[in-house]
Design an enzyme around this catalytic site. Structure first.
Site, PDB file in Angstrom:
ATOM      1  N   ASP A 263       0.859  -1.174   0.000  1.00  0.00           N
ATOM      2  CA  ASP A 263       0.000   0.000   0.000  1.00  0.00           C
ATOM      3  C   ASP A 263       0.908   1.241   0.000  1.00  0.00           C
ATOM      4  O   ASP A 263       2.132   1.145   0.129  1.00  0.00           O
ATOM      5  CB  ASP A 263      -0.952  -0.052   1.215  1.00  0.00           C
ATOM      6  CG  ASP A 263      -2.209   0.760   0.991  1.00  0.00           C
ATOM      7  OD1 ASP A 263      -3.233   0.485   1.610  1.00  0.00           O
ATOM      8  OD2 ASP A 263      -2.161   1.688   0.141  1.00  0.00           O
TER       9      ASP A 263
HETATM   10  C1  GLC Z   1      -4.401   4.165  -0.297  1.00  0.00           C
HETATM   11  C2  GLC Z   1      -5.286   3.032   0.132  1.00  0.00           C
HETATM   12  C3  GLC Z   1      -5.380   1.917  -0.881  1.00  0.00           C
HETATM   13  C4  GLC Z   1      -5.208   2.457  -2.288  1.00  0.00           C
HETATM   14  C5  GLC Z   1      -3.793   3.004  -2.399  1.00  0.00           C
HETATM   15  C6  GLC Z   1      -3.531   3.613  -3.776  1.00  0.00           C
HETATM   16  O1  GLC Z   1      -3.710   4.687   0.798  1.00  0.00           O
HETATM   17  O2  GLC Z   1      -5.023   2.433   1.392  1.00  0.00           O
HETATM   18  O3  GLC Z   1      -6.663   1.288  -0.695  1.00  0.00           O
HETATM   19  O4  GLC Z   1      -5.401   1.414  -3.230  1.00  0.00           O
HETATM   20  O5  GLC Z   1      -3.517   3.977  -1.390  1.00  0.00           O
HETATM   21  O6  GLC Z   1      -4.355   4.736  -3.950  1.00  0.00           O
END
Ligand code: GLC
Length: 720
Positions: A263
């Site tokens: 993430d």
């Molecule tokens: C965010 C979220 C995740 C998302 C990622 C990319 O912080 O936790 O669900 O897919 O970043 O945007």
């Protein structure tokens, strides 16, 4: 390309190029020429031109023009001519936005969910997206957590069914207009303590496997191509670096062979967690745990060469991760056509088309949950001359929720628009009355709105959460409506008893005061681009509400976490309305939720009768069929979501009071009746017992079939 060609390509790449291939940055970085500094919660990293154009993938870009320009300049500069991979959070639509996940789940309509995912995939693919960070499959039990809006609720069985439908809809066989899906957030992010964002997760292995893992496993079994570890720790280890769950369970037990992408900045955050002592260790820990791509932080690029020299990571593991990324690009057809399904003409014709809007409207109609109705709904348009649409959510396009990609508020149909569309020619007026901002207490708008209410035949009062108060980073201590909305509601209903409440929310709200005083409450969640037309359809009876809650609505935030499939305890509460000393109870409120899992009303009535089973004893490899008669005893057609729950009375570990094991959508005309049957097979009785092995244990069971999880109509049977 063949596997051998991909392997040969990897051999040609320098170590630095491989490290860049395993790094994802925001697309904006490639829009600027020259060196770029990465700042923010990650490391501050200088990327030179060569490194920038060796990055493997980007996220967050603005559609087809952006993607075409970036890919063109990227390929001109990338030494190996490896195409760039574009990823995006396509969660509930790309331009045509449909209801937020927690609402859509209430449709219990897997076919619809698959169709919507396919529509979103096509709009996204036409704009250059090749991977979506969906489905979000976190099981949730605590409405204080803002991301419950992205989840599908508190039940693992339903989560599995939706995992299958979304992976199939988004990804299918990766053919035309399909995009690779990514399960997230692995694992148990929804159990963050106190419902507080990014907070500690701590639970038994049994709870993890019984409730929080099944939907992820269903996605893997459906062929999902990517997986995203969560921000939280599990067993004290940040998920991005959690080797036991990534390498051990996801890749080992489940044989997941896709790409694991961290993430946002999660590599770097292992330092903040107090797990990695610096970004070098962060890069090593995450790679060695089985994570392939580092999202946005750049510790792998910064430290990779040194880590290989020190033997902290092996180049063969880097090569294996790079192979997975290149294989994904190859399977997506990018080596043959780096521009994928991008097509301006088709994009203009398809995105926000009448068909797509119609599908989004159908989804909004099926997602809405009628929480209360004393008979004032549906409104008969022949009987009204003047309609007031009132309240902070009544005339705003901000009814889309979060994660909107290129969805725009100005594309939305507001409630005011929708009611005017339906009641063409009648008098429809709007007044805001108050704001939806969480801490706004301004009552200066009451007067005008109350005057309008007084002069109207019926009032459609649109209350709820502000669109920005749910989603990531929006945990709340108080999950009730702001007081100013209650005050406003009281003033309006004082002057016009023909007031119905339309509730907009991204989470269960403890709207006990609203339930006490409103004549009708229609929960429409954040219904999406066609929200206003859907609200009009539902309020004026063009559509009959059929949605059923997939997450319990508490009486009070003090009950959180609250969920239907709970254990009985040794002193179960005997009466929700009396003080129950020495029982598992509160002295100041009930145990039961305000509205239970599976709950939702209709404009008609369904009568259940004749619950039967074709046998009362089954052996391991036998099945049992339970059936019930359902009759539409009301005066209009309606759809009922018939639910099957099973209770296992005793086990080597305690068992929940009941568990959802099946559901069927049944549409019946007024007076029509039918028989609904469910087959019960051994796997539906299996659970992780004292030995943590998943199997069914002999003993007494009860099968319940009913209209929500509170049903007591059951029939007993025995597994021998
Ligand atoms: C965010 C979220 C995740 C998302 C990622 C990319 O912080 O936790 O669900 O897919 O970043 O945007």
């Amino acid at each position: 390309m063949k596997k051998s060609e991909l392997k040969a390509l990897i051999k040609k790449m320098t170590l630095k190029e491989k490290l860049c291939q395993l790094t994802q940055e925001n697309a904006v970085m490639l829009e600027k020429s020259g060196g770029t500094k990465i700042t923010g919660p990650s490391t501050v990293t200088e990327f030179n031109e060569e490194e920038k154009y060796a990055l493997g993938s980007v996220l967050n870009f603005n559609g087809i023009e952006d993607a075409k320009k970036i890919q063109k300049q990227y390929l001109e500069r990338n030494r190996n001519k490896i195409p760039l991979l574009f990823m995006q959070d396509v969660i509930h639509g790309y331009k045509t936005i449909y209801p937020v996940n927690l609402g859509l789940a209430c449709s219990f309509d897997m076919q619809l969910i698959e169709e919507l995912s396919a529509m979103a995939a096509k709009e996204a693919a036409l704009n250059g997206v090749k991977v979506t960070f969906s489905p979000m499959l976190d099981l949730v039990r605590d409405a204080r957590w803002g991301r419950v809006v992205e989840s599908y609720g508190e039940d693992p069985f339903l989560g599995c069914e939706i995992a299958k439908a979304t992976v199939k809809g988004f990804q299918g066989d990766l053919g035309k207009y399909k995009i690779a899906a990514c399960l997230k957030h692995f694992a148990a992010y929804g159990a963050c303590e106190g419902g507080r964002e990014y907070n500690t997760v701590d639970m038994s292995e049994r709870t993890l496997r019984e409730y929080y893992l099944p939907a992820f496993k269903a996605a893997v079994d459906s062929g999902v191509r990517l997986a995203m570890p969560a921000f939280n720790i599990f067993d004290g280890i940040p998920m991005a670096a959690n080797k036991r769950l990534i390498d051990g369970v996801l890749k080992g037990e489940w044989k997941f062979d896709g790409v694991v992408i961290s993430d946002y900045c999660a590599y770097y955050e292992t330092i903040k967690h107090g797990y990695a002592k610096d970004y070098k260790q962060a890069a090593a820990d995450c790679l060695n745990a089985g994570t392939d791509i580092e999202m946005v932080s750049a510790s792998l690029i910064a430290a990779g060469e040194e880590l290989i020299k020190d033997g902290a990571i092996k180049e063969k593991d880097i090569d294996e991760a790079v192979y997975k990324v290149l294989k994904l690009k190859n399977d997506l057809g990018l080596f043959e056509n780096p521009y994928g399904d991008m097509d301006e003409v088709e994009e203009k014709a398809f995105s926000l088309s009448a068909e797509n809007r119609a599908l989004a409207r159908k989804a909004a109609n099926e997602s809405a949950v009628l929480l209360k109705n004393d008979g004032i709904l549906p409104i008969s348009e022949d009987k009204v001359r003047k309609v007031a649409v009132i309240g902070p959510l009544g005339n705003t396009g901000d009814i889309l929720g979060r994660w909107l990609c290129l969805g725009k508020y100005e594309d939305s149909v507001t409630v005011y628009d929708g009611v005017k569309n339906l009641l063409e020619g009648k008098e429809v007026e709007y007044a805001e009355g108050c704001k939806s901002d969480l801490f706004d207490v301004d009552e200066s708008g009451f007067g005008q709105a109350v005057a309008l209410a007084k002069s109207s035949d019926v009032v459609i009062l649109c209350l709820g959460e502000d669109g920005g108060d749910n989603g990531e980073g929006t945990s709340k201590m108080n999950i009730d409506l702001p007081d100013v909305q209650y005050k406003f509601f009281d003033e309006v209903r004082k002057v016009n008893p023909n007031t119905v409440v339309v509730l907009f929310t991204g989470r269960p709200l403890s709207v006990t005061r609203l339930d006490k005083n409103a004549r009708a409450i229609l929960n429409v969640w954040f219904p999406g681009t066609e929200g206003g037309n859907s609200v009009a359809d539902l309020l004026f009876g063009k559509a009959n509400p059929s949605g059923k809650l997939t997450m319990s609505f508490p009486y009070s935030v003090g009950q959180c976490p609250i969920y239907y499939n709970h254990y009985n305890t040794g002193r179960p509460r005997s009466d929700d309305n009396k003080r129950c000393p020495f029982q598992s109870a509160y002295i100041d409120g009930p145990n039961k939720p305000l509205y239970p899992f599976g709950y939702g009303l209709s404009y008609t009535e369904f009568a259940y009768s004749d619950l039967t089973a074709d046998k009362t004893i089954i052996r391991e490899n036998e099945k049992l069929t339970v059936s019930v008669k359902i009759k539409n005893v009301g005066n209009r057609e309606g759809t009922e979501i018939v639910q099957l729950y099973i209770k296992d009375w005793f086990g080597s570990t305690v068992r929940p009071v009941k568990e959802l094991k099946g559901f069927k959508r049944v549409t019946l005309k007024a007076g029509e009746e039918t028989v609904v049957s469910f087959e019960i097979v051994n796997d539906m009785l299996a659970f992780y017992g004292a030995d943590l092995k998943r199997k069914a244990e002999p003993g007494k069971f009860s099968a319940f079939i009913g209209t929500n999880s509170d049903t007591n109509d059951c029939i007993d049977f025995e597994l021998v």
